[in-house]
Scaffold this motif. Structure first.
Motif, PDB file in Angstrom:
ATOM      1  N   MET A   1      -4.221  -4.022  -7.923  1.00  0.00           N
ATOM      2  CA  MET A   1      -4.457  -3.637  -6.530  1.00  0.00           C
ATOM      3  C   MET A   1      -5.349  -4.647  -5.816  1.00  0.00           C
TER       4      MET A   1
ATOM      5  N   GLY B   1       0.924   3.996  -2.919  1.00  0.00           N
ATOM      6  CA  GLY B   1       0.684   5.392  -2.554  1.00  0.00           C
ATOM      7  C   GLY B   1       1.797   6.309  -3.031  1.00  0.00           C
TER       8      GLY B   1
ATOM      9  N   GLY C   1      -3.010   6.430   0.233  1.00  0.00           N
ATOM     10  CA  GLY C   1      -2.263   5.176   0.304  1.00  0.00           C
ATOM     11  C   GLY C   1      -1.173   5.209   1.354  1.00  0.00           C
TER      12      GLY C   1
ATOM     13  N   PHE D   1      -7.302  -0.002   1.360  1.00  0.00           N
ATOM     14  CA  PHE D   1      -6.804   0.898   0.316  1.00  0.00           C
ATOM     15  C   PHE D   1      -6.605   0.127  -0.987  1.00  0.00           C
ATOM     16  N   LEU D   2      -5.937  -1.012  -0.903  1.00  0.00           N
ATOM     17  CA  LEU D   2      -5.664  -1.784  -2.112  1.00  0.00           C
ATOM     18  C   LEU D   2      -6.943  -2.376  -2.705  1.00  0.00           C
TER      19      LEU D   2
ATOM     20  N   ALA E   1       0.835  -1.208   0.000  1.00  0.00           N
ATOM     21  CA  ALA E   1       0.000   0.000   0.000  1.00  0.00           C
ATOM     22  C   ALA E   1       0.864   1.250   0.000  1.00  0.00           C
TER      23      ALA E   1
END
Length: 137
Positions: free
Chosen positions: A118, A9, A61, A74-75, A5
């Protein structure tokens, strides 16, 4: 998971910055919309709005990489967002007001790869962690 992540990011943050640098981004950088003639690396259509989205996604991220559950979210959900963007980019006319971000064909296929990548990271990197956590007393 957290390193993945964080890496994603940082890449988004870097892409957002690069989108504002003349020479790396060619053409006239518009505020938003399909009228922006700017191309990042001569390939991906960008605008000020598009670059800001990359910057915000990058910051998200980096911040969410602080914990395993947030990194996974997030992913996973970031990947879902990119798959939705891919579908959106396929459905809209690139020379219409609906293309407000803006996106072109190169962006569309990159969004597909990012979305799949992702989501795959979120699922594959969490496979061993759920089993390990459930075996602890």
């Amino acid at each position: 998971m957290q390193k993945a992540a964080l890496a994603v990011g940082v890449v988004f943050l870097l892409v957002g910055v690069l989108g504002f640098i003349p020479g790396i981004t060619s053409g006239s950088l518009g505020l938003a919309g399909h009228e922006s003639e700017a191309l990042l690396l001569g390939l991906f259509q960008v605008s000020v709005l598009h670059n800001i989205v990359h910057l915000l996604f990058g910051v998200a991220g980096i911040l969410m990489a602080r914990s395993h559950p947030q990194a996974k979210n997030f992913l996973l959900y970031g990947g879902v967002v990119y798959l939705i963007l891919w579908i959106y980019g396929l459905l809209i006319g690139h020379d219409t007001a609906a293309n407000f971000v803006p996106v072109n064909n190169a962006d569309n296929w990159l969004h597909l790869v990012l979305g799949i990548g992702m989501i795959a990271m979120s699922l594959l990197l969490s496979r061993g962690t759920t089993r390990a956590a459930s075996t602890r007393p």
